[in-house]
Write a protein that holds these residues in place. Structure first.
Motif, PDB file in Angstrom:
ATOM      1  N   GLU A 164       0.857  -1.174   0.000  1.00  0.00           N
ATOM      2  CA  GLU A 164       0.000   0.000   0.000  1.00  0.00           C
ATOM      3  C   GLU A 164       0.903   1.238   0.000  1.00  0.00           C
ATOM      4  O   GLU A 164       1.848   1.318   0.784  1.00  0.00           O
ATOM      5  CB  GLU A 164      -0.888  -0.006   1.254  1.00  0.00           C
ATOM      6  N   ARG A 207       0.401  -4.982  -8.746  1.00  0.00           N
ATOM      7  CA  ARG A 207       1.686  -5.688  -8.854  1.00  0.00           C
ATOM      8  C   ARG A 207       2.462  -5.280 -10.105  1.00  0.00           C
ATOM      9  O   ARG A 207       3.681  -5.256 -10.094  1.00  0.00           O
ATOM     10  CB  ARG A 207       1.440  -7.211  -8.870  1.00  0.00           C
ATOM     11  N   PHE A 240       3.475 -12.525   3.216  1.00  0.00           N
ATOM     12  CA  PHE A 240       2.653 -13.675   3.594  1.00  0.00           C
ATOM     13  C   PHE A 240       3.520 -14.921   3.713  1.00  0.00           C
ATOM     14  O   PHE A 240       4.452 -15.113   2.926  1.00  0.00           O
ATOM     15  CB  PHE A 240       1.549 -13.898   2.562  1.00  0.00           C
ATOM     16  N   PRO A 282      -6.360 -14.737 -11.231  1.00  0.00           N
ATOM     17  CA  PRO A 282      -6.840 -13.355 -11.359  1.00  0.00           C
ATOM     18  C   PRO A 282      -7.999 -13.190 -12.345  1.00  0.00           C
ATOM     19  O   PRO A 282      -8.758 -12.227 -12.254  1.00  0.00           O
ATOM     20  CB  PRO A 282      -5.594 -12.603 -11.854  1.00  0.00           C
ATOM     21  N   LYS A 342      -1.619 -16.747  -1.731  1.00  0.00           N
ATOM     22  CA  LYS A 342      -2.236 -15.783  -0.813  1.00  0.00           C
ATOM     23  C   LYS A 342      -2.072 -14.379  -1.384  1.00  0.00           C
ATOM     24  O   LYS A 342      -3.017 -13.599  -1.463  1.00  0.00           O
ATOM     25  CB  LYS A 342      -1.566 -15.838   0.570  1.00  0.00           C
ATOM     26  N   ALA A 343      -0.811 -14.070  -1.791  1.00  0.00           N
ATOM     27  CA  ALA A 343      -0.527 -12.733  -2.318  1.00  0.00           C
ATOM     28  C   ALA A 343      -1.312 -12.480  -3.598  1.00  0.00           C
ATOM     29  O   ALA A 343      -1.865 -11.391  -3.790  1.00  0.00           O
ATOM     30  CB  ALA A 343       0.975 -12.579  -2.568  1.00  0.00           C
ATOM     31  N   MET A 344      -1.376 -13.483  -4.475  1.00  0.00           N
ATOM     32  CA  MET A 344      -2.116 -13.338  -5.734  1.00  0.00           C
ATOM     33  C   MET A 344      -3.583 -13.026  -5.446  1.00  0.00           C
ATOM     34  O   MET A 344      -4.173 -12.102  -6.020  1.00  0.00           O
ATOM     35  CB  MET A 344      -1.989 -14.638  -6.550  1.00  0.00           C
ATOM     36  N   ILE A 351      -5.060 -11.869  -2.623  1.00  0.00           N
ATOM     37  CA  ILE A 351      -5.284 -10.606  -1.903  1.00  0.00           C
ATOM     38  C   ILE A 351      -5.074  -9.417  -2.836  1.00  0.00           C
ATOM     39  O   ILE A 351      -5.884  -8.478  -2.856  1.00  0.00           O
ATOM     40  CB  ILE A 351      -4.356 -10.548  -0.668  1.00  0.00           C
ATOM     41  N   ASN A 352      -4.011  -9.468  -3.638  1.00  0.00           N
ATOM     42  CA  ASN A 352      -3.763  -8.367  -4.579  1.00  0.00           C
ATOM     43  C   ASN A 352      -4.886  -8.266  -5.606  1.00  0.00           C
ATOM     44  O   ASN A 352      -5.342  -7.163  -5.927  1.00  0.00           O
ATOM     45  CB  ASN A 352      -2.417  -8.548  -5.277  1.00  0.00           C
ATOM     46  N   THR A 353      -5.330  -9.405  -6.116  1.00  0.00           N
ATOM     47  CA  THR A 353      -6.410  -9.369  -7.118  1.00  0.00           C
ATOM     48  C   THR A 353      -7.674  -8.754  -6.523  1.00  0.00           C
ATOM     49  O   THR A 353      -8.311  -7.891  -7.146  1.00  0.00           O
ATOM     50  CB  THR A 353      -6.705 -10.797  -7.635  1.00  0.00           C
ATOM     51  N   LEU A 363      -7.944  -6.709  -3.880  1.00  0.00           N
ATOM     52  CA  LEU A 363      -7.770  -5.286  -3.547  1.00  0.00           C
ATOM     53  C   LEU A 363      -7.724  -4.426  -4.815  1.00  0.00           C
ATOM     54  O   LEU A 363      -8.210  -3.299  -4.824  1.00  0.00           O
ATOM     55  CB  LEU A 363      -6.498  -5.089  -2.714  1.00  0.00           C
ATOM     56  N   GLU A 364      -7.144  -4.994  -5.897  1.00  0.00           N
ATOM     57  CA  GLU A 364      -7.070  -4.233  -7.150  1.00  0.00           C
ATOM     58  C   GLU A 364      -8.403  -4.207  -7.884  1.00  0.00           C
ATOM     59  O   GLU A 364      -8.815  -3.165  -8.406  1.00  0.00           O
ATOM     60  CB  GLU A 364      -6.016  -4.860  -8.096  1.00  0.00           C
ATOM     61  N   PHE A 411      -4.182  -2.863   5.996  1.00  0.00           N
ATOM     62  CA  PHE A 411      -4.559  -1.866   4.999  1.00  0.00           C
ATOM     63  C   PHE A 411      -5.998  -1.455   5.299  1.00  0.00           C
ATOM     64  O   PHE A 411      -6.660  -2.055   6.137  1.00  0.00           O
ATOM     65  CB  PHE A 411      -4.521  -2.442   3.575  1.00  0.00           C
ATOM     66  N   ALA A 412      -6.479  -0.478   4.529  1.00  0.00           N
ATOM     67  CA  ALA A 412      -7.863  -0.022   4.719  1.00  0.00           C
ATOM     68  C   ALA A 412      -8.849  -1.184   4.678  1.00  0.00           C
ATOM     69  O   ALA A 412      -9.782  -1.240   5.471  1.00  0.00           O
ATOM     70  CB  ALA A 412      -8.201   1.002   3.646  1.00  0.00           C
ATOM     71  N   LEU A 416      -7.791  -4.649   4.535  1.00  0.00           N
ATOM     72  CA  LEU A 416      -7.098  -5.930   4.732  1.00  0.00           C
ATOM     73  C   LEU A 416      -6.805  -6.188   6.202  1.00  0.00           C
ATOM     74  O   LEU A 416      -6.137  -5.392   6.868  1.00  0.00           O
ATOM     75  CB  LEU A 416      -5.776  -5.951   3.934  1.00  0.00           C
TER      76      LEU A 416
END
Lengths: 64, 211
Positions: free
Chosen positions: A33, A41, A60, B107, B130-132, B134-136, B138-139, B167-168, B170
């Motif tokens: 953020e 990304r 993570f 995604p 997890k990252a994929m 969460i990012n998807t 949030l985006e 995050f706002a 998360l």
């Protein structure tokens, strides 16, 4: 700039990608953020940080 | 015996939790991505708490190695986790609405599957996934709150599993320690502590909008 709440003096321009590596994270295991907004990304290697920025990096770990 | 009617079940929950709490929980649509150790247990906790609409996704089948911590039974080995979970959740609440997606999440399909949820739980086990996810979310789906899990392996250290707003939109539950670094690997008690944090965070968000 602020990174995860801690002050970090920026001496030269740095991308988010470089900051992620510098802080010991792996790029495929984080969410970032910048000033309260999620950074896509695809922009990690493009966005240049400045000293007025506030960055939050979340890493993570495995297990679930 | 005859199963209780929908009204009897709702009255029981409403009496237990109070009408205000019951209605807030009942009217929510909660998504769960990954029906393993975290997801299968979160789903059951939320069903017991009275959530009446769940969206669950997992591409895997129940395996003997899952039984040590995931909410499945030996007789369900070989079944799709989404089907096995639906059976168990309907045994607790026959009137619950469950939308099942037996697919590998990526995604391209995540926004379509979870875009209509109020809150979504990230319950994968591989960190890059997890990252994929969460990012998807949030985006692509701004405004939907994400409750994620990170670090719940081993034993003891119960109080090191915590919930943080990062995050706002998360919230992250866990101790931040990778399963490769914890003796004993993934075990039921700590996985359930983390799942409990996540389900409890969902309820707090529904009630108060924050933890």
């Amino acid at each position: 700039m602020k990174v995860n709440g801690e002050h970090l003096e920026l001496v030269s321009p740095m991308t988010i990608e470089v900051l992620i590596l510098k802080k010991g994270y792996r790029q495929d295991r984080v969410a970032v953020e910048l000033n309260g907004r999620i950074v896509p990304r695809s922009e990690y290697g493009v966005v240049l940080l400045s000293n007025s920025d506030s960055v939050e990096i979340v890493g993570f770990v495995g297990g679930g | 015996m005859t199963l209780p009617s929908k009204e009897e079940l709702e009255n029981s929950l409403s009496t237990r939790h109070s009408p205000k709490v019951h209605n807030a929980i009942k009217n929510a649509k909660i998504g769960i991505a990954g029906m393993g150790g975290l997801g299968s247990n979160i789903a059951m906790m939320l069903a017991r708490a009275g959530v009446s609409s769940l969206v669950i996704a997992d591409h895997d089948v129940v395996d003997i190695s899952n039984i040590n911590r995931q909410n499945y039974y030996l007789e369900q080995i070989g079944k799709a986790k989404t089907d096995a979970s639906e059976e168990l959740l309907k045994a607790v609440n026959p009137y619950i609405a469950i939308v099942k997606h037996c697919v590998k999440l990526d995604p391209s399909n995540i926004p379509g599957i979870f875009g209509g949820c109020d809150i979504v739980c990230e319950a994968f086990d591989v960190p890059s996934e997890k990252a994929m996810f969460i990012n998807t979310m949030l985006e692509e789906c701004p405004g939907i709150k994400i409750v994620a899990g990170s670090g719940m392996a081993g034993f003891g250290r119960s109080n090191e599993i915590r919930t943080e707003k990062l995050f706002a939109d998360l919230y992250l539950c866990g101790d931040g320690i990778d399963m490769e670094e914890a003796e004993g690997g993934l075990m039921s008690p700590r996985v359930n502590i983390c799942a409990g944090h996540m389900a409890n965070t969902v309820i707090a968000l529904l009630m108060k909008g924050d933890v």
